[in-house]
Design a protein around this motif. Structure first.
Motif, PDB file in Angstrom:
ATOM      1  N   ALA A   1       0.405  -1.019   0.146  1.00 26.68           N
ATOM      2  CA  ALA A   1       0.051  -0.004   0.436  1.00 26.68           C
ATOM      3  C   ALA A   1       0.993   1.216   0.355  1.00 26.68           C
ATOM      4  N   GLN A   2       0.739   2.329  -0.434  1.00 26.37           N
ATOM      5  CA  GLN A   2       0.392   3.679  -0.434  1.00 26.37           C
ATOM      6  C   GLN A   2       0.299   4.437   0.316  1.00 26.37           C
TER       7      GLN A   2
ATOM      8  N   LEU B   1       4.805   4.970  -5.326  1.00 29.44           N
ATOM      9  CA  LEU B   1       3.749   4.672  -6.428  1.00 29.44           C
ATOM     10  C   LEU B   1       4.032   3.779  -7.764  1.00 29.44           C
TER      11      LEU B   1
ATOM     12  N   LEU C   1       5.498   0.320  -7.164  1.00 27.61           N
ATOM     13  CA  LEU C   1       4.671  -0.312  -6.993  1.00 27.61           C
ATOM     14  C   LEU C   1       3.713  -0.711  -7.897  1.00 27.61           C
ATOM     15  N   ILE C   2       3.193  -0.281  -8.527  1.00 29.80           N
ATOM     16  CA  ILE C   2       2.699  -0.096  -9.579  1.00 29.80           C
ATOM     17  C   ILE C   2       3.195  -1.280 -10.821  1.00 29.80           C
TER      18      ILE C   2
ATOM     19  N   LEU D   1      -0.079  -3.712  -5.987  1.00 28.79           N
ATOM     20  CA  LEU D   1      -0.956  -2.663  -4.983  1.00 28.79           C
ATOM     21  C   LEU D   1      -2.061  -2.848  -4.906  1.00 28.79           C
TER      22      LEU D   1
ATOM     23  N   VAL E   1      -4.210   2.744  -1.721  1.00 30.97           N
ATOM     24  CA  VAL E   1      -3.017   4.087  -1.405  1.00 30.97           C
ATOM     25  C   VAL E   1      -4.298   5.120  -0.668  1.00 30.97           C
TER      26      VAL E   1
ATOM     27  N   ALA F   1      -5.315   4.510  -8.799  1.00 28.35           N
ATOM     28  CA  ALA F   1      -3.671   4.772  -8.750  1.00 28.35           C
ATOM     29  C   ALA F   1      -2.488   5.202 -10.090  1.00 28.35           C
TER      30      ALA F   1
ATOM     31  N   THR G   1      -5.548   1.184 -12.853  1.00 36.12           N
ATOM     32  CA  THR G   1      -5.089  -0.149 -11.433  1.00 36.12           C
ATOM     33  C   THR G   1      -6.662  -0.631 -11.472  1.00 36.12           C
TER      34      THR G   1
ATOM     35  N   PRO H   1      -2.929  -4.970   3.550  1.00 34.57           N
ATOM     36  CA  PRO H   1      -1.421  -5.085   2.497  1.00 34.57           C
ATOM     37  C   PRO H   1      -0.472  -5.362   3.482  1.00 34.57           C
TER      38      PRO H   1
END
Length: 360
Positions: free
Chosen positions: A6-7, A18, A21-22, A29, A32, A44, A54, A70
Motif C-alpha cells: 500500500a502507498q 507508487l 509499486l504499480i 498494489l 493508496v 492509482a 489499476t 497490505p
C-alpha cells in the motif's frame, strides 16, 4: 509470490514510489491513501502519472488503507513539519501487522541518541505487538550518507574523517513547504528559518551522523550545527515561488559529529536557487546537483554521485533515487525481525529485481 503493498501519500516522493509499486512485478498494489480531498477516488495509475488504470482508487484515511490488509506500506507523508503525527501513523501501521518502509519520519532512520528512549520504546512496542518491521531511508539522510560512505570506509586501513555533501541548485524543486516554511528561502536574512532553530539540524541529520559512527565503531561526543545564508541580488522566480531581492537565496549548513574535539563525521549541504550565487562555496563537478562523499584516511576518497533521469533534472533524479532505495528494500524488510531496522541491519543491497532491458 508478489508482496501486497500500500502507498501512503502521493506527493513528490509518494507518486514516484507508487509508480514502481504499480509497474514492478514483485508487488501487488492493494491500497493508496491521501490527505488531499481532490485525490480521493482517483485511480492509482493517474496519481502516479502512468497511462494505466489499476482499479485501485485513493482513500482518505489510514483506517481504510489498513482495511485492505497490505503486508507492507510505503509511507511518504510529510514528516519534516509533522514528526509526531508521522510517528503515530507508523505505529498504527505496525500495530496492524503491516511492515513499513518510507521516507518519514526521518528520525526513525537511526533513532538511538536522537529520539528520547521513551519514544523509541513506543515504536518498538508497536512493532512487537504487530510482529512488524519499520525501515526509513532516502538519499540524504539515506544511502548517500550511510551506505555509500560506509562501503568506502570498508576499504580503508585508517579513517580520520567522513564528510558527506549535498550540493544542489533547488531552482526547479517545487516543494514550497520544504523550501519556504522549513528552509526559509525568501525569508528576511534576520529571520531564523525553522530548520535552523537550535537543535533542529542535529535532530534531522543526527541519525546519519550516529549511524556512520556506529558503522565505524565509534561514539559521537556531541553534535555541532552551523548555517549561513546568502541574499538574492535581485528578485526572481523559482519553481516553488518568488525570491525577493535581499531575502534568503542560498544556504550552507553543516552538522558535525565530534569525537574528542575532532569533527569525525560531517554532513554539509550547499543549496542554491541560482547557480551564480556564492561561487566560493562547494559545488558539484557536473550538472546541477551531486552527493559527494569525502573520506580522509588511508586511502582517501572524493566521490561525486551525480544522479540523472530520463524524466527530469537532477532534483527529480535525486527523488527517484530515494524512492528506488525505499521500494527495493521491501523484500529485505519483510524478511527482517520485528522492530526498527537500519541500513546496518539489512543485507548489502544487490539491485535484485530491478533489471529491465532497454526499450526500442
Amino acid at each position: 509470490m508478489s508482496v501486497r503493498v500500500a502507498q501512503v501519500a502521493t506527493g513528490n516522493a509518494g507518486r514516484l514510489t507508487l509508480r514502481q509499486l504499480i509497474t514492478d512485478p514483485r508487488f501487488d498494489l492493494v491500497a493508496v491513501s491521501t490527505s488531499s480531498a481532490d485525490k480521493v477516488g482517483r485511480d492509482a495509475g493517474e496519481l502516479a502519472g502512468l497511462d494505466v488504470t489499476t482499479g485501485i482508487t485513493a482513500v482518505g484515511s489510514l483506517e481504510e488503507l489498513i482495511a485492505a490488509r497490505p503486508e507492507c506500506a510505503v509511507y511518504c507523508a510529510m514528516g519534516d513539519t509533522r514528526p509526531v503525527e508521522a510517528t503515530k501513523d507508523v505505529r498504527r501501521l505496525l500495530e496492524a501487522g503491516i511492515d513499513v518502509v518510507g521516507s518519514a519520519p526521518g528520525t526513525l532512520q537511526y533513532p538511538w541518541g536522537t529520539l528520547p528512549d521513551a519514544v523509541i520504546e513506543k515504536v518498538e512496542a508497536s512493532a512487537r505487538a504487530g510482529g512488524a518491521t519499520v525501515y526509513l531511508t532516502g538519499v540524504d539522510p539515506g544511502f548517500a550518507s550511510d551506505l555509500v560512505p560506509l562501503a568506502l570506509a570498508s576499504t580503508c586501513q585508517r579513517v580520520e574523517q567522513v564528510r558527506c555533501y549535498e550540493l544542489a541548485d533547488y531552482a526547479t524543486y517545487d516543494g514550497a513547504e520544504v523550501m519556504f516554511d522549513l528552509m526559509g528561502f525568501g525569508k528576511p536574512l534576520g529571520e531564523t528559518p525553522l530548520l535552523f532553530l537550535p537543535g533542529v539540524l542535529g535532530f534531522a541529520w543526527g541519525t546519519a551522523i550516529r549511524m556512520i559512527a556506529a558503522g565505524l565503531g565509534i561514539e559521537v561526543d556531541e553534535v555541532l550545527e552551523h548555517w549561513e545564508a546568502e541574499p538574492a541580488p535581485e528578485s526572481y522566480d523559482i519553481a516553488a515561488g518568488r525570491i525577493e531581492q535581499g531575502t534568503i537565496a542560498a544556504l550552507k549548513f553543516s552538522i558535525s559529529g565530534m569525537v574528542a574535539g575532532h569533527p569525525a563525521i560531517v554532513v554539509e549541504h550547499v543549496t542554491r536557487t541560482r547557480d551564480d550565487l556564492r561561487p566560493d562555496w562547494a559545488r558539484p563537478t557536473s550538472g546541477g546537483g551531486a552527493y559527494r562523499v569525502e573520506i580522509t584516511g588511508e586511502p582517501s576518497y572524493v566521490v561525486d554521485i551525480v544522479p540523472s533521469s530520463e524524466h527530469g533534472d537532477h532534483n527529480h533524479a535525486a527523488i527517484v533515487a530515494a524512492c528506488g532505495r525505499i521500494v527495493n528494500s521491501i523484500p529485505d524488510v519483510r524478511a527482517a525481525p520485528p522492530g526498527i531496522r537500519t541500513t546496518l541491519d539489512l543485507p548489502l543491497p544487490t539491485g535484485r529485481g530491478t533489471y529491465a532491458p532497454p526499450t526500442a
